[in-house]
Scaffold this motif. Structure first.
Motif, PDB file in Angstrom:
ATOM      1  N   VAL A   1      91.227  47.772  32.772  1.00 25.18           N
ATOM      2  CA  VAL A   1      90.605  49.092  32.937  1.00 25.18           C
ATOM      3  C   VAL A   1      90.200  49.298  34.393  1.00 25.18           C
ATOM      4  CG1 VAL A   1      88.802  50.673  32.160  1.00 25.18           C
ATOM      5  CG2 VAL A   1      89.690  48.943  30.581  1.00 25.18           C
ATOM      6  N   LEU A   2      90.624  50.426  34.953  1.00 23.32           N
ATOM      7  CA  LEU A   2      90.136  50.895  36.245  1.00 23.32           C
ATOM      8  C   LEU A   2      89.097  51.970  35.964  1.00 23.32           C
ATOM      9  CD1 LEU A   2      90.115  51.536  39.312  1.00 23.32           C
ATOM     10  CD2 LEU A   2      92.080  53.054  38.879  1.00 23.32           C
ATOM     11  N   CYS A   3      87.901  51.812  36.491  1.00 17.05           N
ATOM     12  CA  CYS A   3      86.829  52.787  36.291  1.00 17.05           C
ATOM     13  C   CYS A   3      86.573  53.545  37.592  1.00 17.05           C
ATOM     14  CB  CYS A   3      85.539  52.085  35.841  1.00 17.05           C
ATOM     15  SG  CYS A   3      85.681  51.232  34.259  1.00 17.05           S
ATOM     16  N   ILE A   4      86.371  54.841  37.483  1.00 14.49           N
ATOM     17  CA  ILE A   4      86.110  55.683  38.650  1.00 14.49           C
ATOM     18  C   ILE A   4      84.817  56.446  38.396  1.00 14.49           C
ATOM     19  CG2 ILE A   4      87.020  57.443  40.199  1.00 14.49           C
ATOM     20  CD1 ILE A   4      89.788  56.906  39.054  1.00 14.49           C
ATOM     21  N   GLY A   5      83.868  56.334  39.324  1.00  9.99           N
ATOM     22  CA  GLY A   5      82.600  57.007  39.071  1.00  9.99           C
ATOM     23  C   GLY A   5      81.688  57.035  40.271  1.00  9.99           C
ATOM     24  N   ASN A   6      80.501  57.526  40.059  1.00 18.30           N
ATOM     25  CA  ASN A   6      79.471  57.590  41.092  1.00 18.30           C
ATOM     26  C   ASN A   6      78.827  56.215  41.255  1.00 18.30           C
ATOM     27  OD1 ASN A   6      79.630  60.375  41.771  1.00 18.30           O
ATOM     28  ND2 ASN A   6      78.527  60.902  39.896  1.00 18.30           N
ATOM     29  N   ALA A   7      78.857  55.699  42.483  1.00 15.77           N
ATOM     30  CA  ALA A   7      78.233  54.412  42.773  1.00 15.77           C
ATOM     31  C   ALA A   7      76.761  54.665  43.098  1.00 15.77           C
ATOM     32  CB  ALA A   7      78.937  53.741  43.948  1.00 15.77           C
ATOM     33  N   ILE A   8      75.907  54.402  42.120  1.00 16.36           N
ATOM     34  CA  ILE A   8      74.497  54.783  42.215  1.00 16.36           C
ATOM     35  C   ILE A   8      73.602  53.566  42.002  1.00 16.36           C
ATOM     36  CG2 ILE A   8      72.671  56.205  41.177  1.00 16.36           C
ATOM     37  CD1 ILE A   8      74.878  58.125  40.253  1.00 16.36           C
ATOM     38  N   VAL A   9      72.572  53.445  42.819  1.00 18.07           N
ATOM     39  CA  VAL A   9      71.555  52.427  42.585  1.00 18.07           C
ATOM     40  C   VAL A   9      70.463  53.047  41.717  1.00 18.07           C
ATOM     41  CG1 VAL A   9      69.787  50.959  43.629  1.00 18.07           C
ATOM     42  CG2 VAL A   9      72.028  51.214  44.734  1.00 18.07           C
ATOM     43  N   ASP A  10      70.206  52.433  40.569  1.00 19.51           N
ATOM     44  CA  ASP A  10      69.182  52.919  39.656  1.00 19.51           C
ATOM     45  C   ASP A  10      67.816  52.355  40.038  1.00 19.51           C
ATOM     46  OD1 ASP A  10      70.989  54.343  38.105  1.00 19.51           O
ATOM     47  OD2 ASP A  10      71.372  52.662  36.756  1.00 19.51           O
ATOM     48  N   ILE A  11      66.830  53.243  40.099  1.00 19.79           N
ATOM     49  CA  ILE A  11      65.443  52.846  40.345  1.00 19.79           C
ATOM     50  C   ILE A  11      64.672  53.253  39.096  1.00 19.79           C
ATOM     51  CG2 ILE A  11      63.460  53.099  41.888  1.00 19.79           C
ATOM     52  CD1 ILE A  11      65.469  54.000  44.060  1.00 19.79           C
ATOM     53  N   ILE A  12      64.292  52.278  38.299  1.00 22.18           N
ATOM     54  CA  ILE A  12      63.816  52.528  36.934  1.00 22.18           C
ATOM     55  C   ILE A  12      62.332  52.213  36.804  1.00 22.18           C
ATOM     56  CG2 ILE A  12      64.218  51.992  34.495  1.00 22.18           C
ATOM     57  CD1 ILE A  12      66.977  50.859  35.386  1.00 22.18           C
ATOM     58  N   ALA A  13      61.581  53.171  36.240  1.00 21.09           N
ATOM     59  CA  ALA A  13      60.143  52.984  36.031  1.00 21.09           C
ATOM     60  C   ALA A  13      59.728  53.606  34.707  1.00 21.09           C
ATOM     61  CB  ALA A  13      59.352  53.612  37.176  1.00 21.09           C
ATOM     62  N   SER A  14      58.634  53.117  34.154  1.00 23.00           N
ATOM     63  CA  SER A  14      58.094  53.685  32.918  1.00 23.00           C
ATOM     64  C   SER A  14      57.275  54.928  33.245  1.00 23.00           C
ATOM     65  CB  SER A  14      57.205  52.658  32.206  1.00 23.00           C
ATOM     66  OG  SER A  14      57.955  51.516  31.837  1.00 23.00           O
ATOM     67  N   ALA A  15      57.265  55.884  32.303  1.00 18.39           N
ATOM     68  CA  ALA A  15      56.479  57.116  32.477  1.00 18.39           C
ATOM     69  C   ALA A  15      56.202  57.702  31.104  1.00 18.39           C
ATOM     70  CB  ALA A  15      57.236  58.123  33.342  1.00 18.39           C
ATOM     71  N   ASP A  16      55.169  58.527  31.008  1.00 20.57           N
ATOM     72  CA  ASP A  16      54.914  59.198  29.730  1.00 20.57           C
ATOM     73  C   ASP A  16      55.452  60.627  29.791  1.00 20.57           C
ATOM     74  OD1 ASP A  16      53.032  60.656  31.225  1.00 20.57           O
ATOM     75  OD2 ASP A  16      51.350  59.427  30.525  1.00 20.57           O
ATOM     76  N   ASP A  17      55.428  61.295  28.644  1.00 21.01           N
ATOM     77  CA  ASP A  17      55.963  62.656  28.569  1.00 21.01           C
ATOM     78  C   ASP A  17      55.200  63.624  29.460  1.00 21.01           C
ATOM     79  OD1 ASP A  17      58.094  62.200  26.769  1.00 21.01           O
ATOM     80  OD2 ASP A  17      56.715  62.174  25.074  1.00 21.01           O
ATOM     81  N   ASP A  18      53.901  63.412  29.619  1.00 24.04           N
ATOM     82  CA  ASP A  18      53.110  64.295  30.487  1.00 24.04           C
ATOM     83  C   ASP A  18      53.604  64.241  31.926  1.00 24.04           C
ATOM     84  OD1 ASP A  18      51.551  65.097  28.391  1.00 24.04           O
ATOM     85  OD2 ASP A  18      49.918  63.681  28.795  1.00 24.04           O
ATOM     86  N   PHE A  19      54.002  63.029  32.372  1.00 28.60           N
ATOM     87  CA  PHE A  19      54.520  62.883  33.734  1.00 28.60           C
ATOM     88  C   PHE A  19      55.779  63.728  33.916  1.00 28.60           C
ATOM     89  CE2 PHE A  19      57.310  60.986  36.879  1.00 28.60           C
ATOM     90  CZ  PHE A  19      56.461  60.731  37.948  1.00 28.60           C
ATOM     91  N   LEU A  20      56.654  63.713  32.897  1.00 30.55           N
ATOM     92  CA  LEU A  20      57.887  64.499  32.990  1.00 30.55           C
ATOM     93  C   LEU A  20      57.575  65.987  33.105  1.00 30.55           C
ATOM     94  CD1 LEU A  20      60.185  62.778  30.308  1.00 30.55           C
ATOM     95  CD2 LEU A  20      59.837  62.162  32.706  1.00 30.55           C
TER      96      LEU A  20
END
Length: 339
Positions: free
Chosen positions: A6-25
């Protein structure tokens, strides 16, 4: 024999992941469960408001490529990074997973893409993505040798940058000429809304043979509230479609055939980031090994179930070993011998 599974083609993105509650969103105007495209200024603002975060290389198709490699498959990736700290991180990570990645980086501007991902207590992820260097992917980044793949797979997200469309069409053409097939993931209901007619044309013209989607993306594609109606429509529009339904498992349709696959049971959903990407990884690994659709779906469910039990979109467990523990390795080994 194809050079890659399989050759995959896509956006090369660094994920920065943190917890949050619905109010923050709500307070920050973030659409829950969606991928929100943002500019550099908003990226800096959200980053400043994040709590403790985990950084990892991500991007939908990159996650799929890493998953395939973890199963023992031969995977390659096209994606654009910049010659900066995050670009170095991304390149190191994806190569460390066993993926062939040789795209030439930019000289530093725009910077490598990053996505601020906020995970709520229910495990849902809301992505806020600055595409940065990703938008510079073009046909010159298509390495012909790597398009000799059993399947070339691209993400719908990549349909946003106009030159990326040229790269995808070129890669699809070369893969078809080499005897392979082309697959895509619809990526996101909002992405489908932006490019509905183009996505349908890709399928109906034969540019795309295989489609991955979740049920929300599928009903959005056909603008119907009825999942059954949408399923019958996609059955006619492409050779093969695999549609995920969260805890309800997945459905695979091809011609007049329909296969239902149960979801892998998980003790606790921690983070749904990468679930669809890893489902595609398992399915495509099985498919390129020649397994029947039910077993492909089971491998997809296995990989998706493992990734939602952790933070981050790349599997920490070796997926081939997980397949062995689940009793699925014997099917892969038999397929390998037959190949």
């Amino acid at each position: 024999m194809a050079a890659y599974d399989v050759l995959c083609i896509g956006n090369a993105i660094v994920d920065i992941i943190a917890s949050a509650d619905d109010d923050f969103l709500v307070e920050n105007g973030i659409i829950k469960g969606a991928m929100n495209l943002i500019d550099a200024e908003r990226a800096e603002l959200l980053y400043s408001r994040m709590g403790p975060a985990t950084e990892a290389s991500g991007g939908s198709a990159g996650n799929t490529a890493a998953g395939i490699a973890s199963f023992g498959g031969r995977s390659a990736f096209f994606g654009k990074v910049s010659s900066d700290q995050l670009g170095d991180l991304y390149t190191h990570d994806i190569r460390a997973h066993g993926v062939a990645f040789d795209s030439v980086p930019l000289s530093g501007r725009p910077p490598t893409a990053r996505s601020m991902i906020f995970v709520t207590p229910d495990g849902e992820r809301s992505m806020n993505t600055y595409l940065g260097a990703c938008v510079e992917l073009g046909p010159e980044d298509v390495e012909p040798a790597k398009t000799d793949a059993k399947v070339t797979y691209f993400e719908g997200y990549l349909w946003d940058p106009p030159r990326a469309k040229e790269a995808i069409r070129l890669a699809a053409k070369l893969t078809h000429e080499a005897g392979g097939e082309v697959a895509m993931t619809l990526s996101d209901p909002f992405c489908v809304d932006r490019y509905r007619d183009e996505f349908l044309d890709l399928m109906r013209s034969g540019t795309v043979d295989i489609v991955f989607a979740n049920q929300h993306e599928l009903t959005s594609l056909y603008q119907t509230p009825s999942f059954e109606t949408a399923l019958e429509a996609i059955r006619k529009d492409c050779k093969l479609a695999a549609v995920t339904r969260s805890a309800a498992g997945s459905i695979v349709v091809s011609g007049d055939r329909t296969v239902s696959v149960e979801a892998t049971k998980v003790e606790r959903v921690v983070d749904t980031t990468g679930a669809g990407d890893l489902y595609a990884a398992g399915f495509l690994h099985g498919y390129t090994m020649g397994l029947e659709h039910r077993l492909c779906g089971e491998l997809g469910s296995l990989a998706a179930g493992l990734v939602i039990g952790q933070i981050g979109p790349r599997p920490r467990e070796n997926l081939r070993e997980a397949a062995e523990q689940a009793g699925l390795l014997k099917h892969l080994e038999r397929a390998t011998r037959q190949a």
